[in-house]
Motif scaffolding. Sequence first.
Motif, PDB file in Angstrom:
ATOM      1  N   THR A 369       0.810  -1.221   0.000  1.00 32.86           N
ATOM      2  CA  THR A 369       0.000   0.000   0.000  1.00 32.86           C
ATOM      3  C   THR A 369       0.843   1.270   0.000  1.00 32.86           C
ATOM      4  O   THR A 369       0.324   2.364  -0.213  1.00 32.86           O
ATOM      5  N   PHE A 370       2.153   1.135   0.193  1.00 35.95           N
ATOM      6  CA  PHE A 370       3.009   2.306   0.335  1.00 35.95           C
ATOM      7  C   PHE A 370       3.771   2.664  -0.939  1.00 35.95           C
ATOM      8  O   PHE A 370       4.608   3.566  -0.910  1.00 35.95           O
ATOM      9  N   HIS A 371       3.483   1.966  -2.029  1.00 36.32           N
ATOM     10  CA  HIS A 371       4.225   2.277  -3.263  1.00 36.32           C
ATOM     11  C   HIS A 371       3.312   2.077  -4.468  1.00 36.32           C
ATOM     12  O   HIS A 371       2.589   1.074  -4.567  1.00 36.32           O
ATOM     13  N   ASP A 372       3.386   3.035  -5.389  1.00 40.02           N
ATOM     14  CA  ASP A 372       2.510   3.003  -6.563  1.00 40.02           C
ATOM     15  C   ASP A 372       2.795   1.815  -7.468  1.00 40.02           C
ATOM     16  O   ASP A 372       1.941   1.434  -8.280  1.00 40.02           O
ATOM     17  N   PHE A 373       3.957   1.207  -7.359  1.00 40.52           N
ATOM     18  CA  PHE A 373       4.267   0.027  -8.172  1.00 40.52           C
ATOM     19  C   PHE A 373       3.206  -1.053  -7.987  1.00 40.52           C
ATOM     20  O   PHE A 373       2.900  -1.808  -8.916  1.00 40.52           O
ATOM     21  N   TYR A 374       2.616  -1.130  -6.805  1.00 44.66           N
ATOM     22  CA  TYR A 374       1.680  -2.213  -6.471  1.00 44.66           C
ATOM     23  C   TYR A 374       0.213  -1.798  -6.594  1.00 44.66           C
ATOM     24  O   TYR A 374      -0.661  -2.513  -6.086  1.00 44.66           O
ATOM     25  N   ARG A 375      -0.065  -0.683  -7.243  1.00 49.24           N
ATOM     26  CA  ARG A 375      -1.440  -0.205  -7.309  1.00 49.24           C
ATOM     27  C   ARG A 375      -2.377  -1.302  -7.843  1.00 49.24           C
ATOM     28  O   ARG A 375      -2.051  -2.000  -8.795  1.00 49.24           O
ATOM     29  N   GLU A 376      -3.508  -1.438  -7.188  1.00 46.37           N
ATOM     30  CA  GLU A 376      -4.562  -2.418  -7.494  1.00 46.37           C
ATOM     31  C   GLU A 376      -4.133  -3.856  -7.216  1.00 46.37           C
ATOM     32  O   GLU A 376      -4.945  -4.775  -7.384  1.00 46.37           O
ATOM     33  N   MET A 377      -2.882  -4.073  -6.797  1.00 46.62           N
ATOM     34  CA  MET A 377      -2.397  -5.427  -6.564  1.00 46.62           C
ATOM     35  C   MET A 377      -2.375  -5.783  -5.077  1.00 46.62           C
ATOM     36  O   MET A 377      -1.635  -6.654  -4.656  1.00 46.62           O
ATOM     37  N   HIS A 378      -3.187  -5.089  -4.290  1.00 45.91           N
ATOM     38  CA  HIS A 378      -3.344  -5.428  -2.878  1.00 45.91           C
ATOM     39  C   HIS A 378      -4.766  -5.085  -2.474  1.00 45.91           C
ATOM     40  O   HIS A 378      -5.487  -4.381  -3.183  1.00 45.91           O
ATOM     41  N   ALA A 379      -5.190  -5.549  -1.313  1.00 44.64           N
ATOM     42  CA  ALA A 379      -6.616  -5.560  -0.992  1.00 44.64           C
ATOM     43  C   ALA A 379      -7.175  -4.197  -0.621  1.00 44.64           C
ATOM     44  O   ALA A 379      -8.251  -3.811  -1.083  1.00 44.64           O
ATOM     45  N   ILE A 380      -6.475  -3.460   0.237  1.00 47.96           N
ATOM     46  CA  ILE A 380      -7.042  -2.256   0.839  1.00 47.96           C
ATOM     47  C   ILE A 380      -6.037  -1.125   0.704  1.00 47.96           C
ATOM     48  O   ILE A 380      -4.872  -1.270   1.070  1.00 47.96           O
ATOM     49  N   GLY A 381      -6.486   0.012   0.174  1.00 49.89           N
ATOM     50  CA  GLY A 381      -5.571   1.131  -0.002  1.00 49.89           C
ATOM     51  C   GLY A 381      -6.320   2.428  -0.161  1.00 49.89           C
ATOM     52  O   GLY A 381      -7.563   2.472  -0.179  1.00 49.89           O
ATOM     53  N   ARG A 382      -5.570   3.511  -0.291  1.00 52.01           N
ATOM     54  CA  ARG A 382      -6.166   4.839  -0.410  1.00 52.01           C
ATOM     55  C   ARG A 382      -6.982   4.951  -1.697  1.00 52.01           C
ATOM     56  O   ARG A 382      -6.556   4.534  -2.778  1.00 52.01           O
ATOM     57  N   ASP A 383      -8.197   5.505  -1.557  1.00 50.47           N
ATOM     58  CA  ASP A 383      -9.073   5.790  -2.706  1.00 50.47           C
ATOM     59  C   ASP A 383      -9.435   4.533  -3.497  1.00 50.47           C
ATOM     60  O   ASP A 383      -9.711   4.624  -4.701  1.00 50.47           O
ATOM     61  N   ARG A 384      -9.431   3.375  -2.861  1.00 47.00           N
ATOM     62  CA  ARG A 384      -9.825   2.146  -3.559  1.00 47.00           C
ATOM     63  C   ARG A 384     -11.344   2.025  -3.536  1.00 47.00           C
ATOM     64  O   ARG A 384     -11.993   2.315  -2.518  1.00 47.00           O
ATOM     65  N   PRO A 385     -11.957   1.577  -4.636  1.00 46.37           N
ATOM     66  CA  PRO A 385     -13.417   1.457  -4.655  1.00 46.37           C
ATOM     67  C   PRO A 385     -13.913   0.416  -3.657  1.00 46.37           C
ATOM     68  O   PRO A 385     -13.235  -0.564  -3.372  1.00 46.37           O
TER      69      PRO A 385
END
Length: 754
Positions: A369-385
């Motif tokens: 959740t702390f790096h944009d490299f993993y965007r959408e590739m983890h369960a819970i994060g900032r601004d996730r639908p």
Amino acid sequence: MKFRFPVVIIDEDFRSENTSGIGIRALAQALEEEGMEVLGATSYGDLSSFAQQQSRASAFILSIDDEEMAAETGAEAEAVVALRKFVEEIRFRNADIPIFLYGETRTSRHIPNDILRELHGFIHMFEDTPEFVARYIIREARKYLDGLMPPFFRALTHYAQDGSYSWHCPGHSGGVAFLKSPIGQMFHQFFGENMLRTDVCNSVDELGQLLDHTGPVAASERNAARIFNADHLFFVTNGTSTSNKMVWHATVAPGDIVVVDRNCHKSILHSIIMCGAIPVFLTPTRNHYGIIGPIPLSEFHPDSIRQKIEANPFAREALAKNPDKKPRILTLTQSTYDGVLYNVEKIKETLGDFIDTLHFDEAWLPHATFHDFYREMHAIGRDRPRSQKTLVYATQSTHKMLAGLSQASQILVQDSEERQLDRHRFNEAYLMHTSTSPQYAIIASCDIAAAMMEAPGGTALVEESLTEALDFRRAMRKVDAELGEDWWFQVWGPDHLSEDGPAEREDWLLRSGDRWHGFGDLEEGFNLLDPIKATIITPGLNVDGEFAEQGIPAAIVTKYLAEHGVIVEKTGLYSFFIMFTIGITKGRWNTLVTELQQFKDDYDRNQPLWRVMPEFVAARPQYERVGLRDLCEQIHGIYRDNDVARLTTEMYLSNMEPALKPSKAYSKMAHREIERVAIDELENRITAVLLTPYPPGIPLLIPGERFNRTIVQYLQFARDFNERFPGFEADIHGLVVEENAGRKHYFVDCVQNS
């Protein structure tokens, strides 16, 4: 409580006898007289390395009177360039540490605005006394240090500092009991006063309660929830095995249909048994290296899951009784041991609200959740639908990839649009599995592990892990290129790797049909390989399962490395696994590269085992006259002759027939309605226990499933291999080993035949 955080002064005149040097040393002396430690340096040196000092410093004082700046003409001075780079390096990691500029002749007029806005002050020497300036700097440094502590750790340090007498457990009473015994004295000296003084029970009101999430514990959980972008977060001191069981017992009841990744941790299977659930499994792909790949996206489609339910007699029966009931939970291993990730948003889109609760076992992914490299590739994060109706859980081992102590774990929850977590009901499941005597050092490490990831520090730490992992891979490829046709180790990953710079996300997506991964046809953009998980491939086997004439089994390499001070995470047939956590250093991975080169040299010269693996040979004298290359050829020959790569792949992909509900089969063991069955007689028998080969540590059979021919063949091979090569035994949990007349015999506890 005293912590060591020196004020760092960087001034080229720090040791000079000129006016500037005398002035800055007078300031340093004033700081020291006020009780502050001072560290002086005369240049920035390597900027990245020096910026690491931000984790050890309370403030920086930087001179702007260098000769390069004094000689400034129309172009920006070299000193200004260096200053900017240094400040950028510091702020990339730490947004809050005080930075002061010190000038004798120069002023803020000479400093660009982009540097000035990052500063806490400007010191113009000789206008105030060194003592006054020192107090000003100390005030800002202490304010910074006071703001570092997250809530629980702050309360714990204050408790330890108070010096209160305790009459509660544990019985060592803050370590005093250890002082009454010689061996206790050793224990006390080894672990230290602070750890023992803060090992307290849950009756200390000022520290709050983990059991009902109150006080400083609750404040720290809320703080961690904010940092990890979750709606709710709970610390767990018994590891993610327990976190998984908490989630399941809060969600699943006897007779519920559950959808489970077959590549799941055994704690999920324990949860199935304890909750009395009926599992239907999603089957991941595998390659012949033994690396577990992703579950195809098509398996997540509701129609596919319905077909699996229909094919399972127990699930079919449960659905017939209640046709409108949703599957209760889906648990997915995110990421796999070797670092394969799923696009969570695609899974949510595919499933819709078909399943009541989504649970992502992210034991190996708390950094994502702390790096944009993993965007959408983890369960819970900032601004996730958010899902409309489905709750989302993630369970994470902060001790695996972050800085938690062993067993430090956490549960993250994202509410749906229509449904919020009932915290009181959830806590009933939490209490079922947590200890009433939690270890407060583990709670503190959960608190600290979260605080360390506060922006921008968390992003910088993950970026550093990615950089080190890429540099290691580049170093391994460099060695390979220089060796030419000679053999070397490969690092499993995409064919294209940039020669320099950060990780390019596109390079790490698993594309359909790419030979390097060996997983066949995959959905575009659905899976990503995490670069910080590095699987090293040894010679002798390719991704198609074809054996070479010569080969180097990985178990020999990792035992060799262990005797040379390098301990790896997991060993397969022709692969072993290392992780680039936030604690990995250049020295560590460079040492691994050099030790692998040493192994190659010893292998090529067929050095005797007694010379290169003396501890191993001392325990097993039968290998004393064997050479390193000779042993590799012997074990490689056995693997090749038995086609073990295909056998181990096929056994995990073979049909697992459910004959009893897992909870029913386990009850047979509890009631001693079992019999111990020899390997050769296992086919078609129903196991009462988990059967788990290591590696990869993924259960092969669960209670209630039948042994098939392929699995029996593997167990027969393991038995014969263990007898021939002691010290390299296949570790299979669930096998019972009994020794008779000097020979080992292997059994599995099975349900009694009726």
